[in-house]
Design an enzyme around this catalytic site. Structure first.
Site, PDB file in Angstrom:
ATOM      1  N   ASP A 346      38.704  42.928 146.724  1.00 30.43           N
ATOM      2  CA  ASP A 346      39.628  44.447 147.415  1.00 30.43           C
ATOM      3  C   ASP A 346      40.079  45.233 146.046  1.00 30.43           C
ATOM      4  OD1 ASP A 346      40.718  45.404 150.260  1.00 30.43           O
ATOM      5  OD2 ASP A 346      42.542  45.699 148.709  1.00 30.43           O
ATOM      6  N   GLU A 383      34.439  45.975 146.242  1.00 25.26           N
ATOM      7  CA  GLU A 383      34.754  47.136 147.405  1.00 25.26           C
ATOM      8  C   GLU A 383      35.102  48.197 145.935  1.00 25.26           C
ATOM      9  OE1 GLU A 383      37.913  48.500 151.082  1.00 25.26           O
ATOM     10  OE2 GLU A 383      38.042  47.560 148.892  1.00 25.26           O
TER      11      GLU A 383
END
Length: 719
Positions: A346, A383
């Site tokens: 993330d 990401e």
């Protein structure tokens, strides 16, 4: 709570590995804090009383000791004596009981935010809080090593992967054929009913939203709300306890879940959040890292203020050796002990921005991950952005990193909602070579997606022009505004049959484009059976029917639409699996193949190849021919495998369009194989077509045709 001094005889133990490890008739404890003046290990008994044990051995900044008589199941925490100087970022406070960053199990929650705060009044200038947090904060738990076997890792080649992003709780919380006691748990996902659904759909890898132990953020606690998604980590080693069917058995149940998925040939990818923690900004609670040595764990300015490039209140300091060790130790634990096959990182750009500076793909932390002999064998997915402009790094990560391709999502959404021009679309369909054909990368390192947990579902993408997040309690201010969605004539649910038919066709267009593009497709759980969140594009705090998958037919038109969509999804996933040319592991290069034609050719509607000027015209129709005779795909033994050739037509215009098929040099005949103008994708006109035939494409539709190999040549599987 009662506190009793300890008479335990503490042995020296060793500094590494960090954490709590049963051995030699006791447990060896080790925790790092270079700024501490003293460290107390606090053993919490069943009645809530506390035994404080001083750890006097310090090696390399690690405080350690072996405590005889302690056994697995013991709850514990730490109290850190040291400088409390917020002006320098230091917030040691022995009144706050801290979770071990290396705890393999964490129990309890944050029940009193005020008791957990390390300050009084102003967080930057006020005095230290003397309120004891014991009884109001989570506790670490000593665990036994080992557990159920996690099975043989499937090691699915990346070019064969179809990733399915799901939430452990939401996937089975409402499943009527899974025992109620297992719904919403690790064992619910491991249940044969869930496994059978995944295998029948054809996915190869599940990507789990965060399963690290997490807590609600201070803002949600104050508002009486709950973090559902889990992007608010507390412990990077402990599986989230709420997903266990039996309290305290989360480690065992997680391993059983992995074993069940592995037995079905499905990989487990875990979404990890190494960019921030649940402690939030300076006004947040002191639960672990903040009280140990805040400037070592968190990004700070030169003046000692916490810096935030995540939008979550704090940012882990990627340049800190302590953080590098924490992250890599955690990843190895989940890989080696819990059986995980890969990780999605993330806000991964923060890992490449030590001290908050410019992004560096060769930063210490990113390099430590990719050069680790264990982690380098995992699927590593970034990401590639954070909350700042500097952090947007799609295409910029290093050779071993796959990336969520946000450019793919935006381009494909734009094309099907009517944007003109196909130049960028051609890049996305063919593996995004403009982004990834450098730095030794492959097309499968483009993780292609149309939707994800963050944003509209596929159904909502074609049903809403605007977000509808009122239920989140933030006056619809939260969530993204750049949705690139289209409601097709009515906002939200409608009974208009024409609008409903167009929406489902557009959903099929989007889904088929995703699965037929070169790269690695990622499906969001529930999109394949027409799931809706009623226009909410940021349901992170809705732990209810909004977020849970609804498996129960409702007897309406939506039920038949869901059934048709699921049948279509299964058809397209199976088609991809059986078609090596559609999932090639190498970029198209214009190389000459055994047919005498280039490996990839683009066609205009008139059947002629694209010229240079055609790429800059306002077009809504594109033909893509892939030569299967030299697909570059390989079987598990490493041998090249051939395929039929394929012709893909995409037409986003609002009226039908006539196209001319290529000449015989591209195929003796063309067999319609997938047609999004029908509910299940079966071709409206399935008969074979001659070269140079004229074909009418329905408005806003996709048509895939197979050009079979010559009869004298070895024939790939026909589906």
């Amino acid at each position: 709570m009662a506190t009793r001094p300890s008479a335990d005889h503490v042995l020296a133990g060793r500094p590494f590995p960090l954490g709590a490890h049963p051995e030699a008739g006791g447990v060896r404890f080790a925790i790092t804090s270079a700024v501490a003046d003293a460290v107390e290990l606090c053993l919490i008994d069943a009645d809530g009383s506390e035994r404080r044990i001083a750890l006097t051995e310090r090696t390399f900044g690690v405080w350690h000791g072996l405590v005889p008589g302690v056994t697995p199941g013991q709850r514990y925490g730490y109290r850190i004596h040291g400088p409390y100087d917020p002006a320098r970022g230091l917030r040691c406070n022995p009144h706050k009981l801290l979770v071990d960053p290396y705890a393999r199990q964490i129990t309890g929650g944050l029940t009193d935010l005020r008791a957990a705060q390390g300050f009084t009044g102003d967080p930057d200038r006020g005095p230290m809080s003397t309120v004891d947090s014991l009884g109001s904060v989570p506790l670490s738990v000593v665990t036994s090593p080992g557990g159920p076997d996690t099975g043989v890792k499937p090691e699915v080649p990346f070019e064969e992967a179809v990733i399915y992003e799901l939430h452990v709780k939401g996937f089975t919380q409402q499943h009527p054929f899974i025992p109620e006691a297992l719904r919403g748990t690790y064992l619910g996902l491991a249940h044969p009913v869930a496994i059978e659904y995944l295998t029948r759909l054809g996915v190869t890898s599940v990507e789990l939203l965060p399963v690290h132990s997490f807590l609600d953020e201070p803002s949600l606690i104050r508002a009486g709300r709950h973090n559902y998604w889990g992007y608010s980590p507390l412990g990077f080693f402990a599986p989230h306890a709420a997903y266990a069917s039996e309290p305290g058995h989360e480690v065992e149940e997680f391993r059983l879940m992995v074993a069940a998925l592995h037995a079905a040939g499905i990989e487990v990818i875990v979404d990890v959040v190494f960019n921030h923690t649940c402690e939030g900004g300076p006004d947040g609670p002191t639960l672990s890292f903040r009280g140990l040595n805040a400037p070592v764990y968190y990004l700070h300015t030169e003046r000692g203020h916490m810096a935030d490039i995540t939008g979550c209140g704090n940012t882990l300091e990627a340049g800190s050796p302590t953080v590098v060790r924490l992250v890599t130790d955690s990843l190895r634990y989940w890989t080696q002990e819990l059986g995980v096959d890969g990780f999605r990182f993330d806000l991964a750009s923060t890992l490449g921005r030590p001290r908050g500076g410019v992004f560096d793909r060769n930063s210490t932390l990113l390099t430590a991950i990719t050069t680790d002999p264990v982690l380098s064998r995992c699927k590593l997915i970034a990401e590639p952005w954070d909350a700042t402009g500097e952090g947007y790094r799609v295409g910029d990560f290093g050779a071993q990193w796959a990336e969520w391709n946000g450019r793919y999502r935006d381009t494909v959404r734009d094309f099907w909602r009517g944007a003109t021009g196909v130049r960028d679309l051609a890049y996305r369909l063919s593996g995004s070579s403009d982004l990834y054909d450098h730095n030794l990368r492959r097309p499968w390192q483009s993780i292609n997606f149309i939707t994800a947990h963050d944003g509209f579902t596929l159904r909502d993408l074609v049903s809403y022009n605007e977000k509808h997040n009122e239920a989140n309690g933030e006056d619809n201010r939260d969530g993204g505004n750049d949705n690139r969605s289209w409601n097709h004539g009515a906002e939200g649910e409608t009974t208009d049959p024409a609008i409903r038919a167009l929406r489902t066709r557009q959903a099929r267009n989007l889904f088929a484009t995703l699965l037929l593009s070169t790269g690695t497709p990622m499906i969001t759980a529930g999109d394949e059976f027409w799931r809706t969140q009623r226009g909410n594009n940021n349901a992170y705090c809705l732990d209810d029917e909004t977020s849970w998958l609804d498996w129960t037919p409702d007897g309406t038109d939506a039920e038949s639409e869901a059934e048709a969509m699921l049948a279509f999804a299964r058809r397209v996933v199976r088609l991809r699996a059986n078609s090596p040319a559609l999932r090639q592991p190498e970029f198209f290069e214009g190389r000459t193949t055994p047919t005498g034609k280039p490996d990839l050719v683009w066609f205009r509607p008139d059947g002629e190849e694209f010229g240079e000027s055609d790429w800059f015209e306002d077009r809504r129709t594109l033909g893509m021919w892939i030569d299967g005779s030299n697909s570059q795909a390989r079987n598990r033994e490493g041998e090249l495998v051939s395929d039929h050739s394929w012709l893909l037509w995409l037409h986003a215009g609002d009226v039908p369009a006539e196209v001319v098929l290529p000449g015989r040099e591209y195929g003796e005949t063309f067999k319609p194989t997938l047609d999004t103008s029908t509910a299940d994708g079966s071709p409206a006109n399935p008969g074979p077509l001659e070269a140079k035939s004229r074909v009418t494409l329905q408005s806003r539709s996709l048509l895939l045709l197979r050009a079979p190999r010559l009869a004298a040549e070895p024939q790939p599987e026909v589906y």
